[in-house]
Design a protein around this motif. Sequence first.
Motif, PDB file in Angstrom:
ATOM      1  N   ILE A  16       0.834  -1.213   0.000  1.00  0.00           N
ATOM      2  CA  ILE A  16       0.000   0.000   0.000  1.00  0.00           C
ATOM      3  C   ILE A  16       0.863   1.254   0.000  1.00  0.00           C
ATOM      4  CG2 ILE A  16      -1.587   1.384   1.416  1.00  0.00           C
ATOM      5  CD1 ILE A  16      -3.052  -1.143   2.184  1.00  0.00           C
ATOM      6  N   CYS A 102      -5.340  -8.398   0.713  1.00  0.00           N
ATOM      7  CA  CYS A 102      -4.523  -7.196   0.516  1.00  0.00           C
ATOM      8  C   CYS A 102      -3.298  -7.474  -0.352  1.00  0.00           C
ATOM      9  CB  CYS A 102      -4.098  -6.602   1.854  1.00  0.00           C
ATOM     10  SG  CYS A 102      -5.474  -6.074   2.879  1.00  0.00           S
ATOM     11  N   LEU A 104      -1.811  -6.956  -3.583  1.00  0.00           N
ATOM     12  CA  LEU A 104      -2.151  -6.030  -4.671  1.00  0.00           C
ATOM     13  C   LEU A 104      -1.852  -6.640  -6.035  1.00  0.00           C
ATOM     14  CD1 LEU A 104      -0.809  -2.785  -2.958  1.00  0.00           C
ATOM     15  CD2 LEU A 104      -3.063  -3.883  -2.738  1.00  0.00           C
ATOM     16  N   SER A 337       1.570   1.612  -5.409  1.00  0.00           N
ATOM     17  CA  SER A 337       1.938   0.346  -6.014  1.00  0.00           C
ATOM     18  C   SER A 337       1.385   0.312  -7.441  1.00  0.00           C
ATOM     19  CB  SER A 337       1.339  -0.807  -5.218  1.00  0.00           C
ATOM     20  OG  SER A 337       1.415  -1.987  -5.994  1.00  0.00           O
ATOM     21  N   LEU A 340      -1.757  -1.855  -7.818  1.00  0.00           N
ATOM     22  CA  LEU A 340      -3.024  -1.288  -7.370  1.00  0.00           C
ATOM     23  C   LEU A 340      -3.506  -0.217  -8.352  1.00  0.00           C
ATOM     24  CD1 LEU A 340      -5.137  -1.346  -5.185  1.00  0.00           C
ATOM     25  CD2 LEU A 340      -3.742   0.187  -3.798  1.00  0.00           C
ATOM     26  N   LEU A 404     -12.042  -3.157  -4.430  1.00  0.00           N
ATOM     27  CA  LEU A 404     -10.993  -3.437  -3.435  1.00  0.00           C
ATOM     28  C   LEU A 404     -11.417  -4.547  -2.476  1.00  0.00           C
ATOM     29  CD1 LEU A 404     -10.016   0.235  -2.448  1.00  0.00           C
ATOM     30  CD2 LEU A 404      -8.680  -1.314  -3.878  1.00  0.00           C
ATOM     31  N   TYR A 412      -6.734   0.155   3.608  1.00  0.00           N
ATOM     32  CA  TYR A 412      -6.214   1.256   2.796  1.00  0.00           C
ATOM     33  C   TYR A 412      -6.549   2.609   3.417  1.00  0.00           C
ATOM     34  CZ  TYR A 412      -4.593   3.727  -1.307  1.00  0.00           C
ATOM     35  OH  TYR A 412      -3.876   4.542  -2.144  1.00  0.00           O
TER      36      TYR A 412
END
Length: 439
Positions: A16, A102, A104, A337, A340, A404, A412
């Motif tokens: 993140i 989580c 990504l 990232s 993401l 997400l 996040y």
Amino acid sequence: MATQPESVITVCCSDIAGQVRGKGFPAVDLDRRRRFGVGWTPTNVMINCFGRIPATPFGAEGDLMLVPQPGGDIRLPYDDGTPAEHVILGDITSMAGEPWDCCLRSLLKRALAALEKEAGLRLLASFEHEFWYEGGEERPGDSYAASSLRGMEGFIGAFLAALRANDIAPDTFLPEYGPKQYEITIDPADGLIAADQAVKLREICRSLAQRHGSHVSFSPVVTPGIVGNGVHIHFSLTDLAGNPVGYEPGQPGGMSALCASFCAGILRHARALCAITAPAVISYERLKPHSWSAYYANLADRDREALLRICPYPELPGVDVARRYNIEYRGADATASPYLQLAMLVFAGLAGIRDGLPAPFISSGDPGRWSDAERTERGIADLPRSLGEALDALEADSIATGWLGPVLTKAYLMHKRGEIEMAGDHGLQELCALYARAY
Ligand code: GLU
Ligand code: MG
């Protein structure tokens, strides 16, 4: 006794905070580690770019595996007798091997798979990076000047060679407009590979700069008041056989209906997307009017201040325009990232296709010259003016948070709001210096 130095391999994720973190193991154990990875902890995803964990939904509990992935290798052999630097990008899974909420990189895979399954489309992408090279020579008037490359040939040569050795094809390397500012562009690749390459490129660049006694920063604003470092995400759509489907001569901007809906989806969710693509407090020091970045949620043809820019192509005989036709998302920077960023662009674009959104208005000139009402009439929203505003926009966009998922959304928002709070302790100058070191 003289012993051979032993090599370590580090398996890493891009998280993140846009940092590349992981754990190492002796290289001789690679086969075993390909299966079981290294242990990872949910709360690690809450470590922010200042190295702190202001809050975490996961506490001290839970265990995950960070598993090296095929094609994830970054290899940097140095000829000074030290073992090569070897990082492998990995996926984060549960102990049963399921993608973690989580992870990504897994999210991007899910987005690309949905695009393929639902729309029969693939995405080609390329991340264009600007950065600041500490060891660069600064001279008044040296924007785009040959002189600003002088003295750093060693770094540039090693950087380009290392990219190529890692299967990343350099396209251009240039002195940019700002002092000590440079840009590297690379050839497009399939979505997941393109994001892998963006992560690799930053690490390779940092490593080579360090080896050349210098330091680079991809931070969006290294010096307040001076033009920022953008990440421009270029993309184009193809069918499953690889044929380009974004270009249609005769249509406004040369854009096919499919590509137009994809862009409309991005524009519809642009305010929420900013929380993901421009996720640092100082990202909004870059997204200023007339900064050649982006200030409104608009699409424009060959305009460097649009959020979505239809990129140019040579209008010469024999040029296959369809294969060159691509769109550039300019509201991104390197504090995020790449997985993401790209995942959210794909989800938003796919939603646009799914909903059959009509082609967006193609603006020309500065949308700032129009009144609020005139912009609204043209479907052009204001981008968020701060990270806090962007996070509120994300939280309010239930479609975007749906992509997400609840676990990542909560993590996040908590992560980023904690970062805002910490940033509040610093003045702008100091904050830019901190971010410059972190990125
Ligand atoms: N430095 C600008 C940015 O922040 C981009 C300049 C360019 O068009 O290359 O995005
Ligand atoms: Mg540039």
